[in-house]
Each structure stands twice: as structure tokens, then as C-alpha cells.
Design an enzyme around this catalytic site. Structure first.
Site, PDB file in Angstrom:
ATOM      1  N   CYS A 160      24.690 -27.586 -22.050  1.00 39.14           N
ATOM      2  CA  CYS A 160      25.088 -27.088 -23.372  1.00 39.14           C
ATOM      3  C   CYS A 160      25.093 -28.207 -24.420  1.00 39.14           C
ATOM      4  O   CYS A 160      24.612 -28.012 -25.544  1.00 39.14           O
ATOM      5  CB  CYS A 160      26.446 -26.407 -23.296  1.00 39.14           C
ATOM      6  SG  CYS A 160      27.689 -27.338 -22.381  1.00 39.14           S
TER       7      CYS A 160
HETATM    8  N1  LIG Z   1      30.212 -23.259 -18.800  1.00 44.64           N
HETATM    9  C1  LIG Z   1      29.241 -23.657 -19.602  1.00 44.64           C
HETATM   10  O1  LIG Z   1      29.408 -23.717 -20.829  1.00 44.64           O
HETATM   11  C2  LIG Z   1      27.921 -24.042 -19.058  1.00 44.64           C
HETATM   12  C3  LIG Z   1      27.652 -24.053 -17.715  1.00 44.64           C
HETATM   13  N2  LIG Z   1      26.434 -24.448 -17.258  1.00 44.64           N
HETATM   14  C4  LIG Z   1      26.172 -24.499 -15.836  1.00 44.64           C
HETATM   15  O2  LIG Z   1      26.284 -23.224 -15.222  1.00 44.64           O
HETATM   16  C5  LIG Z   1      26.749 -23.369 -13.883  1.00 44.64           C
HETATM   17  C6  LIG Z   1      27.986 -22.504 -13.709  1.00 44.64           C
HETATM   18  O3  LIG Z   1      29.002 -23.003 -14.559  1.00 44.64           O
HETATM   19  P1  LIG Z   1      30.274 -22.169 -14.957  1.00 44.64           P
HETATM   20  O4  LIG Z   1      29.954 -20.741 -15.054  1.00 44.64           O
HETATM   21  O5  LIG Z   1      30.868 -22.854 -16.097  1.00 44.64           O
HETATM   22  O6  LIG Z   1      31.180 -22.390 -13.660  1.00 44.64           O
HETATM   23  P2  LIG Z   1      32.371 -21.476 -13.120  1.00 44.64           P
HETATM   24  O7  LIG Z   1      33.252 -22.377 -12.344  1.00 44.64           O
HETATM   25  O8  LIG Z   1      32.944 -20.678 -14.211  1.00 44.64           O
HETATM   26  O9  LIG Z   1      31.656 -20.480 -12.098  1.00 44.64           O
HETATM   27  C7  LIG Z   1      31.070 -20.930 -10.919  1.00 44.64           C
HETATM   28  C8  LIG Z   1      30.444 -19.764 -10.175  1.00 44.64           C
HETATM   29  O10 LIG Z   1      29.769 -20.271  -9.025  1.00 44.64           O
HETATM   30  C9  LIG Z   1      30.318 -19.700  -7.848  1.00 44.64           C
HETATM   31  N3  LIG Z   1      30.416 -20.753  -6.824  1.00 44.64           N
HETATM   32  C10 LIG Z   1      31.301 -21.751  -6.749  1.00 44.64           C
HETATM   33  N4  LIG Z   1      31.042 -22.544  -5.686  1.00 44.64           N
HETATM   34  C11 LIG Z   1      29.967 -22.011  -5.072  1.00 44.64           C
HETATM   35  C12 LIG Z   1      29.213 -22.356  -3.932  1.00 44.64           C
HETATM   36  N5  LIG Z   1      29.551 -23.405  -3.183  1.00 44.64           N
HETATM   37  N6  LIG Z   1      28.171 -21.572  -3.590  1.00 44.64           N
HETATM   38  C13 LIG Z   1      27.849 -20.506  -4.324  1.00 44.64           C
HETATM   39  N7  LIG Z   1      28.540 -20.115  -5.436  1.00 44.64           N
HETATM   40  C14 LIG Z   1      29.565 -20.879  -5.801  1.00 44.64           C
HETATM   41  C15 LIG Z   1      31.668 -19.162  -8.219  1.00 44.64           C
HETATM   42  O11 LIG Z   1      31.937 -18.073  -7.354  1.00 44.64           O
HETATM   43  P3  LIG Z   1      33.412 -17.746  -6.793  1.00 44.64           P
HETATM   44  O12 LIG Z   1      34.251 -17.567  -7.991  1.00 44.64           O
HETATM   45  O13 LIG Z   1      33.222 -16.496  -6.000  1.00 44.64           O
HETATM   46  O14 LIG Z   1      33.810 -18.910  -5.941  1.00 44.64           O
HETATM   47  C16 LIG Z   1      31.438 -18.745  -9.676  1.00 44.64           C
HETATM   48  O15 LIG Z   1      30.856 -17.467  -9.709  1.00 44.64           O
HETATM   49  C17 LIG Z   1      27.016 -24.865 -13.657  1.00 44.64           C
HETATM   50  O16 LIG Z   1      25.923 -25.470 -13.049  1.00 44.64           O
HETATM   51  C18 LIG Z   1      27.190 -25.359 -15.078  1.00 44.64           C
HETATM   52  O17 LIG Z   1      26.897 -26.683 -15.187  1.00 44.64           O
HETATM   53  C19 LIG Z   1      25.435 -24.801 -18.110  1.00 44.64           C
HETATM   54  C20 LIG Z   1      25.642 -24.822 -19.451  1.00 44.64           C
HETATM   55  C21 LIG Z   1      26.914 -24.430 -20.041  1.00 44.64           C
HETATM   56  C1  LIG Z   2      34.140 -29.133 -21.753  1.00 48.67           C
HETATM   57  C2  LIG Z   2      33.392 -29.578 -20.535  1.00 48.67           C
HETATM   58  O1  LIG Z   2      33.962 -30.054 -19.579  1.00 48.67           O
HETATM   59  N1  LIG Z   2      32.074 -29.418 -20.556  1.00 48.67           N
HETATM   60  C3  LIG Z   2      31.223 -29.748 -19.457  1.00 48.67           C
HETATM   61  C4  LIG Z   2      29.806 -29.412 -19.831  1.00 48.67           C
HETATM   62  C5  LIG Z   2      29.219 -28.463 -18.839  1.00 48.67           C
HETATM   63  C6  LIG Z   2      27.799 -28.031 -19.166  1.00 48.67           C
HETATM   64  O2  LIG Z   2      27.470 -27.294 -19.973  1.00 48.67           O
HETATM   65  O3  LIG Z   2      26.825 -28.573 -18.617  1.00 48.67           O
HETATM   66  P1  LIG Z   2      26.274 -28.607 -17.178  1.00 48.67           P
HETATM   67  O4  LIG Z   2      25.478 -27.361 -17.023  1.00 48.67           O
HETATM   68  O5  LIG Z   2      25.442 -29.810 -17.077  1.00 48.67           O
HETATM   69  O6  LIG Z   2      27.486 -28.649 -16.317  1.00 48.67           O
HETATM   70  C7  LIG Z   2      31.290 -31.230 -19.115  1.00 48.67           C
HETATM   71  O7  LIG Z   2      31.461 -32.052 -20.000  1.00 48.67           O
HETATM   72  O8  LIG Z   2      31.050 -31.552 -17.950  1.00 48.67           O
END
Ligand SMILES: NC(=O)C1=CN([C@@H]2O[C@H](COP(=O)(O)OP(=O)(O)OC[C@H]3O[C@@H](n4cnc5c(N)ncnc54)[C@H](OP(=O)(O)O)[C@@H]3O)[C@@H](O)[C@H]2O)C=CC1
Ligand SMILES: CC(=O)N[C@@H](CCC(=O)OP(=O)(O)O)C(=O)O
EC number: 1.2.1.38
Length: 355
Positions: free
Chosen positions: A159
Site C-alpha cells: 500500500c
Molecule cells: N492491510 C492492508 O492494508 C494491506 C495488506 N496487504 C497484504 O495482504 C495480505 C493480507 O493482509 P491483511 O488482510 O491485512 O491481513 P489480516 O491479518 O487482516 O488477514 C490475514 C488473513 O490470512 C489468513 N491467514 C493467516 N495465517 C495464515 C496461514 N498461515 N495460512 C493461510 N492463511 C492464513 C487469515 O485467516 P484466519 O483469520 O482464518 O487465520 C486471514 O484471513 C498480506 O500479505 C498483506 O501484506 C497488502 C496491501 C495492503
Molecule cells: C500500518 C501498518 O502497519 N502498515 C503495514 C503495511 C502493510 C502493507 O500494506 O503492505 P504489505 O502488503 O507489504 O504488508 C506495515 O507498515 O507493515
């Protein structure tokens, strides 16, 4: 896989089935939210880890059309059979699953596993073996859209790198600034994911802003360097400081770089106008209007503004993005559209949720 899912969208034309893993998390939940409004993509299965077996409505109550779907496990066998698979899993969990999915499945990874081109950079920042790079899912980056058309594997950007790359690429492409940039960016707490962490408790976050990952140690630094160096055609140095602010969604990134000789306010504005004239999701605001996170909430958009600080000799660019929409979930579907040959904007919101 669910064969009947209530949908508020009446589809015309071809449809593709989508499986989302990580659907109980923030990024996966946002992908599901956006799928509910997509005319050609049908959410056909939700998968996760510890919550497998539970009803999605318990965990993501805002996803009303999908409330009765049962969360399925997140292994490759369970994820086979969809036309499109979106992986929204913690870093390091995507690569092994993706490697076992059919080659003709469109696989979109929201995690970092396939973002970096350089195996040495991967090893330095993530500490394990590089799983290989995939086409990078930022269509607005010069030369990138063509690599995404028809692709079957796409790595969605982080992000922070989305906001910073779109903020600085036009200046670097046009040679308006020196290739050394300074970035300070504020993020809401959803950027850190949904799992419980003490520093994300309401009592820690409310009424306070904190810096973290200071001193060149944040893992998004190499991703920014990769993107900005691609834009500049030369190696770009990045000093990046993230901060955590008391809001749930949104990033406001302020980036600056030393002006190259001859750059003035007019040439800078002209370069940005030219770069983004035909980009549906990137909006250079009218002069004098500054981006806010509220104006991009829930929209697949980036709001930008630039200023030339003549006294400091620097270009300053402010960018606002919703980390969950254009910062992840919206970008994932924008890339899916390109992969499937759909118009890039299909099903994606341009309208934010304000205030
Ligand atoms: N949040 C953000 O703004 C952004 C996130 N991302 C990326 O998206 C991905 C998800 O992030 P985010 O949604 O924030 O994370 P969350 O912690 O909110 O969600 C994680 C998800 O992954 C599942 N999970 C956790 N551990 C495992 C595992 N070992 N095997 C399979 N599934 C698993 C969880 O399932 P359960 O709850 O059932 O354990 C849950 O559905 C990350 O790689 C993050 O870097 C990228 C850009 C922005
Ligand atoms: C507020 C906050 O903690 N933000 C996350 C950004 C996660 C994200 O968007 O990026 P990835 O998909 O690379 O995890 C961090 O700084 O690690």
C-alpha cells in the site's frame, strides 16, 4: 465451492469464478466487498486459516451477500477449480500455494512474495528464499500495463509503494528531480491487518500518532526503490518513514526530492498533467486543493497534488490512497480485469465514502 451466491449485480456477458483466500482478513474482505459490485467476477468460495469451517457472516458482517458462505481451508487442493484465485495471506504463505495452482488460473497475490525482482533484495528484507518475481500489479507505472494484459500471475503492490510510486514516478520519468527522495507517510491501522497486536489496541492508537520502521528498515523501501528506479532509468535512493495514525483506513504520503536544474512550477505541473491525463484512477487535483484520505475512502483512486518549494529547492508531492482499495483489494481486481481482457475499470468504484 458455493454454486449459488446471492449477488446485487446482474451480470451481462461472460463471468469468471473467483476464490479468495485470506477472506476473513482486511485485504481479502475488501476483495470480497468489491466483488459484490463486479459484473463479470463471481465470488465462488472464501478460504482462510484458523477460521475455516465458520460462517463468513460471523467474521465479516459487512459482506451481507456472502454471509452464509462457509470459510474453507487455504490449501492448494481447496483452491483449485476457480478461474481466478486471490491470495490475501501473510507474507511467505502465498508462494507455496501458488506454485501448486494450475498454470492457466489467474492468480493475484496481495502479499509480498512475488513483488521484488532481485533475489538478494528479497533475502535481505524478508530473510528466506526468493520465490521468483511476477508481473507487478501497478498498471499506471510506465510500461507495466502491457505486462499485466493476459498475465496469469500478478503481484499486487504494497500500500505504501502504491502511493509513493504514483506520487513520484512522473517527476522521475521527466527528470524533474534528483534521484534521491524523502517520504513520510501516515497510515491507518487496517494497514497492519486484523490479527490482535498490542500496539494496535484502541487505547494505544487513539489520540496519538507514532512513527515506526524509522531509519531505512521498513520492508517497503526496496519495493519503492525498485519502482522508482524503473521510472527514473537509474538507481533511486529512498528515505522512508511510516507513521501510524488514529484512523482505520487510508494513507497520506508526503514525498519530496531536490529539483533538477530548470524545473519550475509550470514544468512540474505539465509533467504530472501529461502523465495522468488518461489514467482513470489517478487524479491530479486542481491547483490549491490538497489530498485527504477521506476523499478516496472505499474508492479505487489516488488523489495527488504537487508543489514546487523554490526556497528549499524541492518538489513536494502529497498522495492519498485507501490502503485497502487502490492500496490492495481494488488493485487486485484492476489487475484481474487486465488479465482477463476486461476493460480495466470494470466494477471498480471511483466514488469515495465521505465524510
Ligand atoms: N492491510 C492492508 O492494508 C494491506 C495488506 N496487504 C497484504 O495482504 C495480505 C493480507 O493482509 P491483511 O488482510 O491485512 O491481513 P489480516 O491479518 O487482516 O488477514 C490475514 C488473513 O490470512 C489468513 N491467514 C493467516 N495465517 C495464515 C496461514 N498461515 N495460512 C493461510 N492463511 C492464513 C487469515 O485467516 P484466519 O483469520 O482464518 O487465520 C486471514 O484471513 C498480506 O500479505 C498483506 O501484506 C497488502 C496491501 C495492503
Ligand atoms: C500500518 C501498518 O502497519 N502498515 C503495514 C503495511 C502493510 C502493507 O500494506 O503492505 P504489505 O502488503 O507489504 O504488508 C506495515 O507498515 O507493515
Amino acid at each position: 465451492m458455493h454454486d449459488r451466491v446471492w449477488s446485487c449485480i446482474v451480470s451481462t456477458g461472460q463471468t469468471w469464478t473467483v476464490g479468495v483466500t485470506g477472506a476473513t482478513g482486511y485485504a481479502g474482505g475488501e476483495v470480497c466487498r468489491l466483488l459484490a459490485a463486479h459484473p463479470n467476477l463471481q465470488l465462488a468460495g472464501v478460504h482462510a486459516n484458523s477460521s475455516a469451517g465458520r460462517r463468513l457472516g460471523e467474521l465479516q458482517p459487512h459482506l451481507l451477500p456472502y454471509a452464509d458462505m462457509t470459510v474453507l481451508p487455504s490449501d492448494a487442493a481447496s483452491l483449485s477449480g476457480y478461474d481466478v484465485v486471490v491470495l490475501a495471506l501473510p507474507h511467505g504463505e502465498s508462494a507455496a500455494i501458488a506454485a501448486q495452482l494450475p498454470e492457466d488460473t489467474v492468480v493475484i497475490d496481495c502479499g509480498a512474495d512475488h513483488r521484488l525482482n532481485d533475489p538478494a533484495a528479497w533475502a535481505r528484507w524478508y530473510g528466506n528464499e526468493h520465490a521468483g518475481s511476477w508481473p507487478y500489479g501497478l498498471p499506471e507505472l510506465l510500461g507495466q500495463r502491457e505486462k499485466l494484459a493476459g498475465a496469469r500471475r500478478i503481484a499486487v503492490p504494497g500500500c505504501y509503494p502504491t502511493s509513493v510510486t504514483l506520487a513520484l514516478a512522473p517527476a522521475l520519468v521527466a527528470g524533474l528531480v534528483e534521484p534521491e527522495v524523502v517520504v513520510v507517510a501516515a497510515s491507518g491501522t487496517s494497514g497492519a491487518g486484523k490479527s490482535a497486536k498490542p500496539h494496535l489496541l484502541g487505547s494505544e492508537v487513539m489520540g496519538s500518532v507514532s512513527a515506526y520502521g524509522v531509519g531505512g528498515v521498513h520492508r517497503h523501501t526496496p519495493e519503492m526503490i525498485q519502482n522508482l528506479s524503473q521510472a527514473a532509468g537509474t538507481s533511486v535512493g529512498v528515505s522512508f518513514t511510516p507513521t501510524l495514525v488514529p484512523m482505520s483506513r487510508g494513507i497520506l504520503a508526503t514525498s519530496s526530492a531536490k529539483l533538477a536544474p530548470g524545473t519550475d512550477a509550470d514544468s512540474a505541473r505539465a509533467a504530472y498533467e501529461k502523465a495522468y491525463a488518461d489514467e482513470p484512477f489517478v487524479h491530479l487535483l486542481p491547483e490549491g486543493q490538497w489530498p485527504t484520505t477521506s476523499q478516496v475512502l472505499g474508492a479505487n483512486t489516488v488523489a495527488l497534488q504537487i508543489a514546487v518549494d523554490a526556497d528549499a529547492g524541492r518538489l513536494v508531492v502529497v498522495a492519498a490512497v485507501d490502503n485497502l482499495t487502490k492500496g490492495t483489494g481494488g488493485a487486485a481486481l484492476q489487475c484481474a480485469n487486465l488479465a482477463l481482457g476486461l476493460p480495466e475499470t470494470t466494477g471498480l468504484p471511483l466514488v469515495g465514502v465521505a465524510p
